[in-house]
Design an enzyme around this catalytic site. Sequence first.
Site, mmCIF file in Angstrom:
data_model
loop_
_atom_site.group_PDB
_atom_site.id
_atom_site.type_symbol
_atom_site.label_atom_id
_atom_site.label_comp_id
_atom_site.label_asym_id
_atom_site.label_seq_id
_atom_site.Cartn_x
_atom_site.Cartn_y
_atom_site.Cartn_z
ATOM 1 N N CYS A 7 -17.835 -2.345 37.764
ATOM 2 C CA CYS A 7 -17.725 -1.495 36.581
ATOM 3 C C CYS A 7 -19.063 -1.586 35.837
ATOM 4 O O CYS A 7 -19.991 -2.213 36.325
ATOM 5 C CB CYS A 7 -16.558 -1.961 35.711
ATOM 6 S SG CYS A 7 -15.966 -0.723 34.551
ATOM 7 N N CYS A 83 -15.149 2.817 37.286
ATOM 8 C CA CYS A 83 -15.629 3.724 36.243
ATOM 9 C C CYS A 83 -16.722 4.603 36.842
ATOM 10 O O CYS A 83 -17.398 4.207 37.794
ATOM 11 C CB CYS A 83 -16.111 2.981 35.001
ATOM 12 S SG CYS A 83 -17.700 2.170 35.142
ATOM 13 N N CYS A 90 -23.929 2.417 41.662
ATOM 14 C CA CYS A 90 -23.588 1.506 42.760
ATOM 15 C C CYS A 90 -24.717 1.476 43.781
ATOM 16 O O CYS A 90 -25.170 2.514 44.259
ATOM 17 C CB CYS A 90 -22.290 1.956 43.416
ATOM 18 S SG CYS A 90 -21.659 0.766 44.612
#
Length: 150
Positions: A7, A83, A90
Amino acid sequence: MRVLVLCTHNSARSQMAEAWLKHFARELGVDLEVHSAGTEKAFVKEEAKRVMAEVGLDLSGHFSKTLFEVPDPWDFGLVLTVCDQAKEACPAYPARTEKRHVSFPDPTGKPLEEWRKVRDALGRMARFLVEALKEGRLPSDEELRQAARL
C-alpha cells in the site's frame, strides 16, 4: 508461498490485510509467509489497531516499513496491492511473481464505522484468497474484488 501486501504508507489497509491473511492461513492450515510494506514509510494508525482488536487481531507489534525493510524483498510469489497509488508505484518483479490488485477505500480521517467496513472487506478478500490458495489456485483481481464486496 510468500505474499507481500503493498500500500502507500503501510499504515492501515496493508497492515490489516497482512493480519487477516496470517489469521486465515493459520486457521485453514495454509503455508503462507505474509509481509506488508508501503511505497513510503509512515506509522500504523491507531484506528487500524483499534478495529482489528475488535475482531481479535492484534496489530500492536506491527510497524510501518518500506519494501526494502522486508526480508528478501524480490522473492515473493504474490504481490497484492490494496490501493491504486501503490499499484502505480509497484516495482517490477521477476516474471515468476504474480500480481493482484484490489483497491480498498482509504478510511483515514473518517469515522470508525468506515474503518470497520474496510476491515471487513479486507477480511472477506483475505479469506477467499487463502481458501483459493488452499485449493491450489490463484484468483483473479475480479474474483478478489467480488469476494471483498466493494
